[in-house]
Design a protein around this motif. Sequence first.
Motif, short mmCIF file in Angstrom:
data_model
loop_
_atom_site.label_atom_id
_atom_site.label_comp_id
_atom_site.label_asym_id
_atom_site.label_seq_id
_atom_site.Cartn_x
_atom_site.Cartn_y
_atom_site.Cartn_z
N ALA A 2 -7.70 5.94 -2.16
CA ALA A 2 -7.22 6.02 -3.54
C ALA A 2 -5.73 6.34 -3.59
CB ALA A 2 -8.02 7.06 -4.32
N VAL A 3 -5.31 7.34 -2.81
CA VAL A 3 -3.90 7.75 -2.80
C VAL A 3 -3.01 6.59 -2.36
CG1 VAL A 3 -2.22 9.23 -1.63
CG2 VAL A 3 -4.36 10.21 -2.49
N ASP A 4 -3.36 5.95 -1.25
CA ASP A 4 -2.50 4.90 -0.70
C ASP A 4 -2.46 3.69 -1.63
OD1 ASP A 4 -2.05 6.53 1.43
OD2 ASP A 4 -3.34 5.44 2.83
N THR A 5 -3.59 3.31 -2.20
CA THR A 5 -3.60 2.16 -3.11
C THR A 5 -2.76 2.45 -4.33
OG1 THR A 5 -5.78 1.44 -2.36
CG2 THR A 5 -5.07 0.68 -4.53
N CYS A 6 -2.90 3.63 -4.90
CA CYS A 6 -2.12 3.97 -6.09
C CYS A 6 -0.63 3.99 -5.79
CB CYS A 6 -2.58 5.32 -6.66
SG CYS A 6 -4.15 5.24 -7.54
N GLU A 7 -0.25 4.49 -4.61
CA GLU A 7 1.17 4.52 -4.28
C GLU A 7 1.71 3.11 -4.08
OE1 GLU A 7 4.48 6.34 -1.19
OE2 GLU A 7 2.44 7.15 -1.19
N ARG A 8 0.96 2.25 -3.37
CA ARG A 8 1.45 0.88 -3.13
C ARG A 8 1.59 0.12 -4.45
NH1 ARG A 8 1.01 -0.42 2.36
NH2 ARG A 8 1.20 1.55 3.47
N MET A 9 0.63 0.28 -5.35
CA MET A 9 0.75 -0.40 -6.65
C MET A 9 1.95 0.13 -7.43
SD MET A 9 -3.11 -1.05 -8.10
CE MET A 9 -3.46 0.68 -8.37
N ALA A 10 2.12 1.44 -7.45
CA ALA A 10 3.19 2.04 -8.25
C ALA A 10 4.57 1.70 -7.71
CB ALA A 10 3.02 3.56 -8.29
N ARG A 11 4.68 1.43 -6.41
CA ARG A 11 5.96 1.06 -5.81
C ARG A 11 6.18 -0.44 -5.82
NH1 ARG A 11 8.14 5.52 -3.25
NH2 ARG A 11 9.70 4.20 -2.28
N GLY A 12 5.16 -1.21 -6.21
CA GLY A 12 5.25 -2.65 -6.15
C GLY A 12 5.74 -3.29 -7.43
N GLY A 13 5.85 -4.60 -7.39
CA GLY A 13 6.30 -5.34 -8.56
C GLY A 13 5.24 -5.44 -9.65
N ILE A 14 3.98 -5.16 -9.31
CA ILE A 14 2.94 -5.19 -10.34
C ILE A 14 3.16 -4.09 -11.37
CG2 ILE A 14 1.33 -3.68 -9.08
CD1 ILE A 14 -0.95 -5.45 -10.09
N TYR A 15 3.88 -3.04 -10.99
CA TYR A 15 4.21 -1.95 -11.91
C TYR A 15 5.59 -2.18 -12.49
CZ TYR A 15 4.85 2.71 -13.87
OH TYR A 15 5.08 3.76 -14.73
N ASP A 16 5.73 -2.02 -13.79
CA ASP A 16 7.02 -2.20 -14.47
C ASP A 16 7.88 -0.97 -14.19
OD1 ASP A 16 9.15 -2.47 -16.20
OD2 ASP A 16 7.93 -2.99 -17.95
N GLN A 17 8.85 -1.14 -13.29
CA GLN A 17 9.66 -0.01 -12.84
C GLN A 17 10.62 0.50 -13.91
OE1 GLN A 17 8.84 1.39 -10.12
NE2 GLN A 17 7.61 -0.23 -9.17
N LEU A 18 10.83 -0.26 -14.97
CA LEU A 18 11.72 0.19 -16.05
C LEU A 18 10.96 0.74 -17.25
CD1 LEU A 18 14.43 -2.64 -16.13
CD2 LEU A 18 14.45 -0.48 -14.86
N GLY A 19 9.90 0.04 -17.65
CA GLY A 19 9.24 0.40 -18.90
C GLY A 19 7.85 0.98 -18.74
N GLY A 20 7.36 1.10 -17.50
CA GLY A 20 6.01 1.59 -17.30
C GLY A 20 4.97 0.53 -17.61
N GLY A 21 3.77 0.77 -17.15
CA GLY A 21 2.67 -0.16 -17.38
C GLY A 21 2.55 -1.18 -16.27
N PHE A 22 1.35 -1.74 -16.15
CA PHE A 22 1.00 -2.64 -15.06
C PHE A 22 0.77 -4.06 -15.56
CE2 PHE A 22 0.01 1.51 -13.46
CZ PHE A 22 0.25 1.44 -12.09
N ALA A 23 1.16 -5.03 -14.74
CA ALA A 23 0.82 -6.42 -14.99
C ALA A 23 -0.63 -6.66 -14.59
CB ALA A 23 1.75 -7.34 -14.23
N ARG A 24 -1.13 -7.84 -14.97
CA ARG A 24 -2.56 -8.12 -14.80
C ARG A 24 -2.99 -8.10 -13.33
NH1 ARG A 24 -6.67 -7.52 -14.26
NH2 ARG A 24 -8.54 -8.73 -14.54
#
Length: 674
Positions: free
Chosen positions: A229-251
Amino acid sequence: MNRLAHETSPYLLQHADNPVDWWPWSAEAFAEARRTNRPVLLSVGYSSCHWCHVMAHESFEDQGTADYLNEHFVSVKVDREERPDVDAVYMEAVQAATGHGGWPMTVFLTPDAEPFYFGTYYPPAPRHGMPSFRQVLEGVQQAWTTRREEVGEVAGKIVRDLAQREIVRQAAEAPGEQELAQALLGLTREYDPQRGGFGGAPKFPPSMVLEFLLRHHARTGAEGALQMAVDTCERMARGGIYDQLGGGFARYSVDRDWTVPHFEKMLYDNALLCRVYAHLWRATGSDLARRVALETADFLVRELRTPEGGFASALDADSDDGTGRHVEGAYYVWTPAQLREVLGDDAGLAAQYFGVTEEGTFEHGQSVLQLPQTEGVFDAEKIASVRRRLFDARARRPAPGRDDKVVAAWNGLAVAALAETGAYFGRPDLVEAALGAADLLVRVHLDEHARLARTSKDGRVGPNAGVLEDYGDVAEGFLALASVTGEGVWLDFAGLLLDQVLARFTDPATGALFDTASDAERLIRRPQDPTDNAAPSGWTAAAGALLGYAAHTGSEAHRVAAERALGVVKTLGPRVPRFIGWGLAVAEALLDGPREVAVVGPGPDDERTAALHRTALLGAAPGAVVACGTPDGDEFPLLAGRTLIDGAPAAYVCRGFVCDLPVTDPEALRAKLA
């Protein structure tokens, strides 16, 4: 202007100016097909679907194609988010016939709504081995006029085959330790240790599986579950799927590395992931989890909240790239030159921090912002300035379109996420946003018979009845709100919805659940799918809410219904754990009790009561329910007979019909909830 001009669905309204003579899904459309002896073209999509827009532009806006459709077919357009029942029934047929599915979904039906030919996207000219849409139309029309008897036989066989298809038989009892251990082992085998997540590309955020992993760790101490869980959440949060400026995730991510997203942003994804990251922070204290939970909550409120207090369904993937062309991702991607234009001398720092290169990570030398640097020290104040300036510059770009319809189920998910995130992090504004959405659901979606409408728009209720996921997810949201606010009325509303589940969605003989009510519109098959996909299935959502309500009230009927519904998790959990994640999470709550926490104090403004209440909410015991109020209050059944201890606020923890001695100290309560 066609008949869709009178609909409330933003997706249908997008097609109101098509030259195609569209009908909404209705008895009148099929009566017209019978009257004119024409087959029905059923086209199903949703407003933020990229390829739906492409097919609309290529074919449904084309006058020649429209003329052919209008002469030979009755064309019916369906928003899958408004009619998930229609979508589910025909998607099952598409997948059975072709081995795959997706949107836009294109199905040809007899005037009796029986399907006989299937597909998804069709191009305007033959390519990649696909026939053109016009070729498909001509082939179907020829078969309809020259081989009608054969078409009827095919349609009849398909309907019979669908009627005989069964979901995997559910077990007679809920899963136990063995099944949950097998599910964890199955997830471990499918886990991607280099990149986080499960499986290959495209890679979807596994929000419900993450909830299971966090609950399993909380109950058993399994470090492997927490690490995934920790590693998956970190990889998603550091990736392009997460909006690094405005928050929120793409599909989802189109690659295995979470780098390039499919840029649409859905309410359900962000509500589920906001809650996951809040729960991850609760389990680990991670600063990253705290930041992502709050940024995602702020995104929901800033960009998806409607004037009526609900939450819009989605933001489009496409937007104007500044030249008048609608391009996927145009709002979100950057080139080094664009960074220099906004940031001047700080552009190099931004490029290094966000992984923007001359070659680009997306198309045409553009990059999706990521956080690729896992080492090195950056000036936090400088990065905050860079982020703020880029966010402000992006806000001046043409924004993606927004689907403003309010879907009951997804708003229920948002209510739960915002209520808990607000409570954990001392953000009463987020709790107020949750209350606003819950109030809209009660005022607009819930009728005097406690029946839910699926959607509303601009404060006006839509025409379609709620399905099981609406009842389950809204009840889940109301239960979370009751625990956070101490307002028992939300428990009462949850009970009204769950009584509907028992009466109208449950097979009394087996305890199995149906996606549609017993008195809903009859389709060629009554849909029934227990698997969790983009969001919890109605089946598992209802099971979780039934279990939580039973813990609050002691209702044996609701507890038994939850246990019977979880029989399907005993069957599917060890076999396909990725697709029954929320069901596994609910099963963890059942094995843990779930625990019942009653906090009593002299009043809502008492600091000692607030400290106990917050400690109770931060307990990670799976599915624990919390009631908070005064000793003489009647807001919650759990508070009955609870008294102060020597005049001090107290917390009572019960589990499996056994109660511990009350405690007055937050640390002692924390130990009981460990």
